[in-house]
Design an enzyme around this catalytic site. Structure first.
Site, mmCIF file in Angstrom:
data_model
loop_
_atom_site.group_PDB
_atom_site.id
_atom_site.type_symbol
_atom_site.label_atom_id
_atom_site.label_comp_id
_atom_site.label_asym_id
_atom_site.label_seq_id
_atom_site.Cartn_x
_atom_site.Cartn_y
_atom_site.Cartn_z
ATOM 1 C CD GLN A 103 -2.475 0.539 2.679
ATOM 2 O OE1 GLN A 103 -2.233 1.214 3.482
ATOM 3 N NE2 GLN A 103 -4.069 1.221 2.203
ATOM 4 C CE1 TYR A 173 -3.883 7.463 6.263
ATOM 5 C CE2 TYR A 173 -1.863 7.858 5.396
ATOM 6 C CZ TYR A 173 -2.804 7.116 6.198
ATOM 7 O OH TYR A 173 -2.596 6.468 7.465
ATOM 8 N NE ARG A 349 -12.914 -4.946 11.125
ATOM 9 C CZ ARG A 349 -14.283 -3.760 12.015
ATOM 10 N NH1 ARG A 349 -14.665 -2.944 12.481
ATOM 11 N NH2 ARG A 349 -15.180 -4.075 10.043
#
Length: 414
Positions: A103, A173, A349
């Site tokens: 990423q 971001y 998760r």
């Protein structure tokens, strides 16, 4: 209108130039296992465990394209010193039969200058409520530097053995903050109209594609909804997705939501562990979090496949491959995603809880995830990301203690 797929989620597939053993991806979940921007054995072990557990591709989160593109000083930074460790990481994952993605992105206003010792930049002058500091506006030179840095990161990803890059256009971001009318108040060609606000992100993708050619798969992580009034929203995301498709600069879209800067819990759904966040912090910050945390760390109900309905709006607007993120925990949701026209699924998760979940689902399609969405894994991003319901690893002596680092990192567990 995209034609519906009816893929078998566990059958081999292609993502751009990359052959994958199935259609499952370990989503980018900020590990906080690099140290001083370099790969550690612990980071390698983390991704090897997920590769061994059956996913087709694991995503390293996150690899900053520039020193001021980090949220804290430990995050991987693309530079020559990082090459040997990154090569060991990719080799180790490949030995388990999985692909590996990096990423890449620039944190922009999410950068914690106290940790990174660099100057954060935003589209416009912005008061950061997490950091209680004003962030300055990016100059034209900053913009060109960041675009070039993404291209350089893609070239280094090829050189170090990565199969793919995930270009981060989400979570407010830098590129995502340019997309947001709430944050971007520029008057030049990078502000105002949607075409102007999307210009930075689209130019970044131009640079990445030019560098990567067909040697890397390019995944774009794009916000659908910032989760704040006046932010980037679904109608604009549909148009940006179409522009990305028309550019030919991406092999797949992964839709996300929320803002690490303004509303970090919006992506996750489930419990908001305010007391756990507070307990991990020093006074007087601890008391402050207890008093105002519910306004910053808001709680949203969890449901399987919770981003699917919004992502289907994007699916209707483009025909390129798409990766479904958000509440993918079992074979039923995976099959629903495939039937709805998605090409891959990304899991965060649930795989922190059970890194071998894909192997277990392959063995028994009735397997249910043990993740209960308590979101306490978000608190562990302060040290080393893990599921608190699994046995604790040996404590890492390098702890962060700054609330702003934690808040920024929390936006990465997807």
């Amino acid at each position: 209108m995209a034609q519906l797929n009816h893929h078998d989620v566990l059958a081999p597939a292609s993502l751009g130039p990359v052959k994958l053993r199935n259609r499952t991806v370990k989503a980018a979940t900020y590990e906080n296992m690099a140290r001083d921007g370099l790969v550690t054995d612990q980071l390698i072990d983390f991704h090897v465990e997920h590769a061994r557990g059956g996913v087709a591709m694991t995503t390293v989160a996150y690899c900053a394209v520039a020193p001021d593109g980090r949220t804290d000083h430990h995050q991987i930074l693309w530079r020559p010193e990082a090459v040997p460790g990154l090569q060991r990481l990719t080799d180790s994952v490949h030995e388990e039969g999985a692909a590996i993605s990096a990423q890449i992105g620039h944190s922009g206003p999410v950068n914690n200058r106290k940790s990174t010792k660099t100057r954060p930049i935003a589209p416009s002058r912005h008061f950061n409520k997490q950091f209680l500091r004003v962030v300055g506006a990016a100059s034209k030179d900053d913009i060109e530097r960041v675009i070039d840095a993404h291209g350089a990161a893609a070239r280094m990803a090829i050189d170090t053995g990565f199969d793919a890059v995930e270009v981060h256009l989400g979570h407010n971001y830098l590129a995502s903050s340019f997309l947001s009318p709430n944050i971007n108040r520029r008057k030049d060609e990078y502000g105002g109209s949607l075409a102007n606000r999307a210009r930075l992100g689209l130019r970044i993708l131009d640079a990445v594609r030019e560098a990567a050619q067909d040697r890397l798969a390019i995944v774009v992580k794009l916000n659908m909804d910032d989760g704040v009034p006046g932010g980037f929203w679904l109608d604009e995301a549909m148009q940006v997705a179409q522009w990305i498709e028309q550019s030919g600069n991406a092999d797949a879209l992964e839709m996300t939501a929320g803002s690490s800067l303004l509303n970090p819990m919006y992506l996750f759904k489930g419990d908001s562990p305010i007391n756990d966040f507070a307990a991990a912090l020093p006074e007087p910050v601890r008391t402050g979090v207890k008093l105002v945390g519910k306004h910053v760390l808001r709680e949203y109900p969890y449901a399987d496949g919770y981003l699917m309905q919004d992502a289907l709006q994007i699916r209707s607007a483009v025909s390129m491959p798409m990766i479904l993120l958000g509440g993918v925990t079992n074979r039923q949701t995976m099959d629903e995603a495939m039937s709805a026209g998605f090409d891959f699924v990304a899991m965060g998760r649930a795989l922190l809880r059970e890194p071998d979940l894909i192997n277990r689902i392959a063995a028994d399609s009735a397997t249910r995830s043990l993740c209960n969405h308590n979101n306490k894994c978000m608190v562990t991003t302060f040290t080393n990301t893990r599921c608190v319901l699994r046995p604790a690893p040996v404590e890492n002596p390098s702890k962060t203690t700054n609330i702003t680092e934690r808040a920024a990192a929390s936006g990465q567990v997807g």
